[in-house]
Design a protein around this motif. Structure first.
Motif, PDB file in Angstrom:
ATOM      1  N   LEU A 130       0.814  -1.218   0.000  1.00 35.50           N
ATOM      2  CA  LEU A 130       0.000   0.000   0.000  1.00 35.50           C
ATOM      3  C   LEU A 130       0.847   1.269   0.000  1.00 35.50           C
ATOM      4  CD1 LEU A 130      -2.765   1.283   0.055  1.00 35.50           C
ATOM      5  CD2 LEU A 130      -2.774   1.053   2.552  1.00 35.50           C
ATOM      6  N   TRP A 131       1.760   1.393   0.982  1.00 27.84           N
ATOM      7  CA  TRP A 131       2.560   2.619   1.047  1.00 27.84           C
ATOM      8  C   TRP A 131       3.501   2.771  -0.151  1.00 27.84           C
ATOM      9  CZ3 TRP A 131       2.662   7.283   2.494  1.00 27.84           C
ATOM     10  CH2 TRP A 131       3.854   7.999   2.593  1.00 27.84           C
ATOM     11  N   PRO A 132       4.228   1.743  -0.585  1.00 28.62           N
ATOM     12  CA  PRO A 132       5.046   1.908  -1.810  1.00 28.62           C
ATOM     13  C   PRO A 132       4.209   2.245  -3.036  1.00 28.62           C
ATOM     14  CG  PRO A 132       5.786  -0.003  -0.577  1.00 28.62           C
ATOM     15  CD  PRO A 132       4.513   0.458   0.066  1.00 28.62           C
ATOM     16  N   LEU A 133       2.959   1.745  -3.089  1.00 27.48           N
ATOM     17  CA  LEU A 133       2.102   2.065  -4.223  1.00 27.48           C
ATOM     18  C   LEU A 133       1.709   3.537  -4.230  1.00 27.48           C
ATOM     19  CD1 LEU A 133       0.394   1.053  -6.643  1.00 27.48           C
ATOM     20  CD2 LEU A 133      -1.437   0.568  -4.991  1.00 27.48           C
ATOM     21  N   VAL A 134       1.541   4.121  -3.041  1.00 31.42           N
ATOM     22  CA  VAL A 134       1.119   5.520  -2.939  1.00 31.42           C
ATOM     23  C   VAL A 134       2.280   6.470  -3.188  1.00 31.42           C
ATOM     24  CG1 VAL A 134       0.244   7.273  -1.339  1.00 31.42           C
ATOM     25  CG2 VAL A 134      -0.817   5.007  -1.419  1.00 31.42           C
ATOM     26  N   VAL A 135       3.435   6.193  -2.591  1.00 28.83           N
ATOM     27  CA  VAL A 135       4.541   7.137  -2.647  1.00 28.83           C
ATOM     28  C   VAL A 135       5.422   6.934  -3.881  1.00 28.83           C
ATOM     29  CG1 VAL A 135       6.258   5.799  -1.372  1.00 28.83           C
ATOM     30  CG2 VAL A 135       6.231   8.292  -1.167  1.00 28.83           C
ATOM     31  N   GLY A 136       5.441   5.720  -4.435  1.00 26.58           N
ATOM     32  CA  GLY A 136       6.247   5.452  -5.628  1.00 26.58           C
ATOM     33  C   GLY A 136       5.386   5.488  -6.871  1.00 26.58           C
ATOM     34  N   GLN A 137       5.236   6.642  -7.466  1.00 28.86           N
ATOM     35  CA  GLN A 137       4.302   6.813  -8.576  1.00 28.86           C
ATOM     36  C   GLN A 137       4.958   6.642  -9.941  1.00 28.86           C
ATOM     37  OE1 GLN A 137       2.412  10.615  -7.962  1.00 28.86           O
ATOM     38  NE2 GLN A 137       1.520  10.014  -5.984  1.00 28.86           N
ATOM     39  N   SER A 138       6.262   6.767 -10.010  1.00 22.94           N
ATOM     40  CA  SER A 138       6.955   6.558 -11.282  1.00 22.94           C
ATOM     41  C   SER A 138       7.434   5.119 -11.378  1.00 22.94           C
ATOM     42  CB  SER A 138       8.134   7.515 -11.415  1.00 22.94           C
ATOM     43  OG  SER A 138       9.099   7.268 -10.409  1.00 22.94           O
ATOM     44  N   ASP A 139       7.738   4.682 -12.599  1.00 20.22           N
ATOM     45  CA  ASP A 139       8.108   3.286 -12.818  1.00 20.22           C
ATOM     46  C   ASP A 139       9.418   2.919 -12.132  1.00 20.22           C
ATOM     47  OD1 ASP A 139       7.619   0.750 -13.934  1.00 20.22           O
ATOM     48  OD2 ASP A 139       9.004   1.164 -15.571  1.00 20.22           O
ATOM     49  N   ASP A 140      10.371   3.855 -12.066  1.00 20.03           N
ATOM     50  CA  ASP A 140      11.659   3.550 -11.462  1.00 20.03           C
ATOM     51  C   ASP A 140      11.660   3.730  -9.948  1.00 20.03           C
ATOM     52  OD1 ASP A 140      11.333   6.252 -11.533  1.00 20.03           O
ATOM     53  OD2 ASP A 140      13.373   6.722 -12.178  1.00 20.03           O
TER      54      ASP A 140
END
Length: 297
Positions: free
Chosen positions: A233-243
């Motif tokens: 959940l948290w990586p999905l929210v804060v990591g919005q770019s592919d890299d």
């Protein structure tokens, strides 16, 4: 004429009839209850491991295998494990997950152990209030604080960065509480002897507390690593770019792309290997932690 008198023990041995030696002991028969329990445990184990076996078979199957194979493949290959590293930003996803998990484990254990030592051995005004405030945060679900945390990280420029991914997860109330329970049960004589020897707080913490709490630190290291490695959940929210994605988020996006099932299973198998290796190396400390908890209780 001389008479020989045998001692009582020898006389008793000579009178006692000799027993025939048994050629071999009969093996003990396992009670029916134990046999039934063993069969049930084996069946449950096979049922539990079956999905992992299926993942391994699909990951090592040829790329032209159907999505749902009707039979076992005739040959296994490691080509999928090599090919998956050429799909998208998969190496970057693995690296982000490793940094996210390892850094979080190191920082969480170090800060939580220091906080636990202070809450267990130091007397200061409001100590109990601080402790119960930390414990109370365990009852607050992450979803309730997700939006405020994201607003703070976004305002500080932490979106699509590793530090923005790691920073909000470093305060772990459960780790503080568990380590504190271990530290508070340590004998007072250890700390009194350290004060007599002139040891300061830092030396007492490093030389006495840390070596004695290794079992609980190893146990928490496994749990914290698994929490962060499998976090979605948290990586999905804060990591919005592919890299900036982690491996779990990347695996979720592979289902929307034209990637074969064998490649997706190969990626899932790669994501499983670090968790399995960590558990194999630290499982001994888990047993020590449980044993120590039982003795103290």
């Amino acid at each position: 004429m001389t008479s020989t008198t045998l001692p009582p023990a020898a006389l008793a041995d000579s009178i006692r009839p000799s027993r025939p030696r048994s050629e071999g002991r009969r093996p003990r028969r396992r009670p029916r209850g134990q046999t039934g329990s063993l069969i049930a445990l084996v069946a449950i184990s096979l049922f539990t491991v079956a999905p992992l076996i299926a993942v391994v078979i699909l990951a090592l199957s040829p790329a032209d295998m159907p999505t749902i194979p009707h039979a076992l493949p005739e040959s296994l290959t490691f080509d999928n494990l090599i090919r998956i590293f050429r799909v998208g930003e998969f190496p970057t996803w693995v690296w982000n997950s490793v940094v996210y998990s390892v850094v979080s484990v190191v920082v969480v254990l170090f800060t939580a152990s220091m906080a636990a030592y202070a809450l267990a051995r130091k007397r200061f005004p409001g100590r109990n209030a601080v402790l119960w405030s930390i414990v109370a945060t365990l009852m607050v679900p992450m979803q309730a604080t997700l939006i405020p945390t994201f607003i703070l990280i976004a305002g500080a420029g932490g979106v699509n960065t590793l530090w923005g991914l790691i920073l909000p997860t470093l305060a772990n109330a459960q780790a503080v509480f568990l380590i504190r329970q271990f530290v508070i049960d340590m004998p007072d004589e250890l700390f009194d002897a350290a004060r007599i020897d002139g040891a300061g707080e830092w030396r007492t913490f490093v030389s006495i507390v840390l070596p004695l709490i290794k079992p609980v630190l190893a146990t928490l290291a496994i749990f914290v690593f698994l929490w962060h490695w499998n976090d979605l959940l948290w990586p999905l929210v804060v990591g919005q770019s592919d890299d900036a994605r982690t491996l779990t988020v990347g695996l979720a996006t592979l289902n929307t792309e034209t990637v074969s099932t064998s490649n997706i299973m190969a990626a899932a198998l790669i994501s499983f290997v670090p968790c399995f290796v960590i558990f194999i190396f630290l499982q001994r400390h888990i047993v020590e932690s449980i044993t120590a908890s039982g003795i103290k209780g």
